[in-house]
Design a protein around this motif. Structure first.
Motif, PDB file in Angstrom:
ATOM      1  N   VAL A 117     -11.093  47.241  -8.171  1.00 12.50           N
ATOM      2  CA  VAL A 117     -11.577  48.545  -8.628  1.00 12.50           C
ATOM      3  C   VAL A 117     -12.069  49.296  -7.401  1.00 12.50           C
TER       4      VAL A 117
ATOM      5  N   THR B 167      -6.957  54.899 -18.118  1.00 11.37           N
ATOM      6  CA  THR B 167      -7.900  53.803 -17.873  1.00 11.37           C
ATOM      7  C   THR B 167      -8.335  53.721 -16.415  1.00 11.37           C
ATOM      8  N   GLY B 168      -7.744  54.547 -15.556  1.00 15.66           N
ATOM      9  CA  GLY B 168      -8.047  54.495 -14.137  1.00 15.66           C
ATOM     10  C   GLY B 168      -7.066  53.680 -13.326  1.00 15.66           C
ATOM     11  N   GLN B 169      -6.047  53.119 -13.965  1.00 19.12           N
ATOM     12  CA  GLN B 169      -5.092  52.286 -13.233  1.00 19.12           C
ATOM     13  C   GLN B 169      -4.213  53.159 -12.352  1.00 19.12           C
TER      14      GLN B 169
ATOM     15  N   TRP C 281      -7.356  49.707  -9.736  1.00 15.53           N
ATOM     16  CA  TRP C 281      -7.914  50.844 -10.466  1.00 15.53           C
ATOM     17  C   TRP C 281      -8.718  51.710  -9.508  1.00 15.53           C
TER      18      TRP C 281
ATOM     19  N   VAL D 163     -11.747  54.790  -9.809  1.00 11.23           N
ATOM     20  CA  VAL D 163     -12.644  55.440 -10.765  1.00 11.23           C
ATOM     21  C   VAL D 163     -13.656  56.311 -10.031  1.00 11.23           C
TER      22      VAL D 163
ATOM     23  N   ALA E 162     -12.357  51.464 -17.299  1.00 10.72           N
ATOM     24  CA  ALA E 162     -11.599  50.581 -16.421  1.00 10.72           C
ATOM     25  C   ALA E 162     -12.012  49.132 -16.621  1.00 10.72           C
TER      26      ALA E 162
END
Length: 342
Positions: free
Chosen positions: A114, A268-270, A277, A279, A299
């Protein structure tokens, strides 16, 4: 928060790069899902110059540093590990997972990444702006507008941002002046003159020489001609540059926005890189603290669900191949829970 990576494990299910609202929110959800999570934070939040943050229900007016300290305490209760360090590299290991290198020389493995590294506000080159940034030099009516309501407000004009900020701040004060800062009046579209006049916004031409400060407070804007205009607040457009070097190195696609290029993400932020991801402000210029926290939540929830599905499918495949018996699987699950401290 640990200052080095010396106590880190070798591998985590999820490594979060960036410990602001977005990264910590993702870590919170993943920690509550009993995932092994490492948050690596360089300690450079975008809103550090601000005395307070706003627009976050139940935390409106809270100092940003206090907010982050409280969230770090919360995520640590779920077994999330936090270290103060900087990620210098993140590379695919060829199997869909990642090797992460830290500035202190540590290396960890991650099944998922992330990226919550935020952005940097590049300030306009006006003398005095940088010194007053986050105090009485501002940029967002939603972040700071209420606190400067009814004050004499100056707004710096730039072609890229136009008159938008002046109009927004005219909702908060009847005394708003737009400074063209050397832009010829003829370059301002007729429609802008009409909308500014209807909103009661004054327009001042002439190059700005700097800000006037007395007793550590902004008192005015001075033109190169020597003329001064009494102002207690100055609003400036910033160039919002994402900290996206890791995403770029990993090959994530970007797209153009009004603020410049930002990484492509799904709801979803992917990103376009499987397993990565992005974000918060790393993925968009307009993300406020509350939006960033929401993006991190989404996420985190999706990553957990994805890992659950992947591991269940892999387990079923191994069972069909006769690698695991039900008794062996239960023994592995008990050992895993014991290792997690359950």
């Amino acid at each position: 928060m640990s200052s080095t990576g010396k106590d880190m494990k070798d591998a985590y299910e999820v490594v979060v790069v960036g410990g602001g609202a977005a990264g910590l929110s993702a870590a919170l959800i993943l920690g509550r899902s009993r995932r092994s999570v490492l948050v690596i934070d360089a300690g450079e939040p975008r809103n550090a110059p601000a005395a307070h943050m706003h627009g976050y229900p139940s935390r409106d007016g809270m100092p940003p540093g206090e907010f982050l300290a409280e969230v770090r305490r919360e995520v640590a209760e779920y077994g999330v590990e936090l270290v103060r360090d900087r990620v210098t590299a993140a590379e695919s290991d060829g199997s869909g997972e990642f090797d992460v290198t830290l500035a202190d020389g540590g290396r960890v493995h991650a099944r998922r990444l992330v990226i919550a590294t935020g952005l940097v506000d590049e300030l306009p080159d006006v003398p005095g702006v940088a010194e007053r940034w986050g105090r009485d030099v501002l940029h967002c009516p939603f972040c700071h507008g209420w606190e400067v309501r009814d004050q004499p407000i100056g707004v710096l004009y730039r072609k890229a941002s136009g008159t938008h900020q002046a109009l927004l701040f005219s909702q908060l004060s009847d005394d708003v002046t737009l400074f063209l800062d050397g832009v010829d009046e003829d370059e301002l579209p007729d429609a802008d003159w009409q909308t500014l006049a209807s909103a009661g916004v004054s327009v001042v031409s002439g190059k700005i020489d700097g800000l006037v400060v007395a007793d550590d407070r902004l008192t005015g804007v001075r033109l190169a001609s020597g003329r001064e205009f009494a102002r207690s607040v100055f609003v400036v457009p910033t160039r919002m540059v994402p900290r996206d070097s890791l995403l770029s190195t990993l090959g994530a696609r970007t797209h153009e926005t009004p603020a410049g290029p930002f990484v492509d993400v799904d709801p979803t932020g992917q990103t376009s890189v499987p397993g990565v991801w992005a974000v918060g402000n790393a993925a968009g210029a307009a993300e406020q603290v509350v939006n960033a926290a929401s993006a991190g939540y989404r996420a985190g929830a999706f990553i957990n669900a994805q890992l659950v599905t992947f591991d269940a499918a892999r387990g079923a495949e191994l069972r069909r191949a006769g690698v695991f018996s039900p008794e062996g699987e239960r023994a592995v699950a008990r050992a895993r829970r014991s290792a997690d401290g359950a």
